[in-house]
Design a protein around this motif. Structure first.
Motif, mmCIF file in Angstrom:
data_model
loop_
_atom_site.group_PDB
_atom_site.id
_atom_site.type_symbol
_atom_site.label_atom_id
_atom_site.label_comp_id
_atom_site.label_asym_id
_atom_site.label_seq_id
_atom_site.Cartn_x
_atom_site.Cartn_y
_atom_site.Cartn_z
ATOM 1 N N LEU A 176 0.555 -1.102 0.163
ATOM 2 C CA LEU A 176 0.159 0.325 -0.060
ATOM 3 C C LEU A 176 0.466 1.467 0.339
ATOM 4 N N ASN A 177 1.905 1.209 0.994
ATOM 5 C CA ASN A 177 3.083 2.127 1.388
ATOM 6 C C ASN A 177 4.722 2.504 0.945
ATOM 7 N N GLU A 178 4.965 2.920 0.797
ATOM 8 C CA GLU A 178 6.188 2.742 1.638
ATOM 9 C C GLU A 178 6.576 4.711 2.073
ATOM 10 N N ALA A 179 7.260 4.973 2.943
ATOM 11 C CA ALA A 179 7.732 5.884 3.543
ATOM 12 C C ALA A 179 8.951 5.982 4.627
ATOM 13 N N PHE A 180 10.271 6.690 4.633
ATOM 14 C CA PHE A 180 10.468 7.227 6.007
ATOM 15 C C PHE A 180 10.657 7.989 6.723
#
Length: 136
Positions: A58-62
């Protein structure tokens, strides 16, 4: 009159924008380094939902400088009941800091039951252990 340095003002405005965005987002995470007692910026975090055919990305972030991702759930989707997995890519983060770790990643699988509007998953991290819980 109070003087606020430009850098401080920029950080304050950035934080306020992040809070406004997070207020509408149903999922946030926070990573703290237990060894130093400090936030863990730049940890890559992925979000998946369990579907009949398997895990769907669904998503990826830092994580930001405060060790947080205030809005991990995709803005163009609505949070549905079901099983989700947040995976903290801890091995990459420790390698970036020239440290070894026993856990190359920390998957946290949780159920969204619709009882609350916001889910928060904190991760307390050290090279050879971790702890997590349902935050608020």
């Amino acid at each position: 009159m109070t003087f606020i340095p430009r850098v401080t003002l920029a950080l304050l405005l950035s934080s306020m924008a992040g809070i406004a965005l997070a207020a509408d987002n149903p999922l946030s995470v926070h990573v703290l380094n237990l060894e130093s007692g400090l936030p863990s910026p730049e940890v890559r975090v992925t979000l998946e939902q369990l579907q009949p055919a398997g895990w769907q990305s669904l998503n990826e972030a830092f994580t930001n400088q405060a060790g947080r991702i205030p809005a991990l759930f995709p803005a163009d989707k609505s949070l549905q009941r079901g099983t989700y997995r947040v995976t903290f890519k801890t091995g990459d983060w420790f390698a970036m800091h020239q440290e070894q770790t026993f856990f190359p990643e920390v998957p946290v699988i949780f159920d969204v039951d619709g009882e609350v509007d916001h889910y928060h998953i904190p991760l307390l991290l050290s090279p050879y252990g971790y702890s997590t819980y349902r935050g608020n």
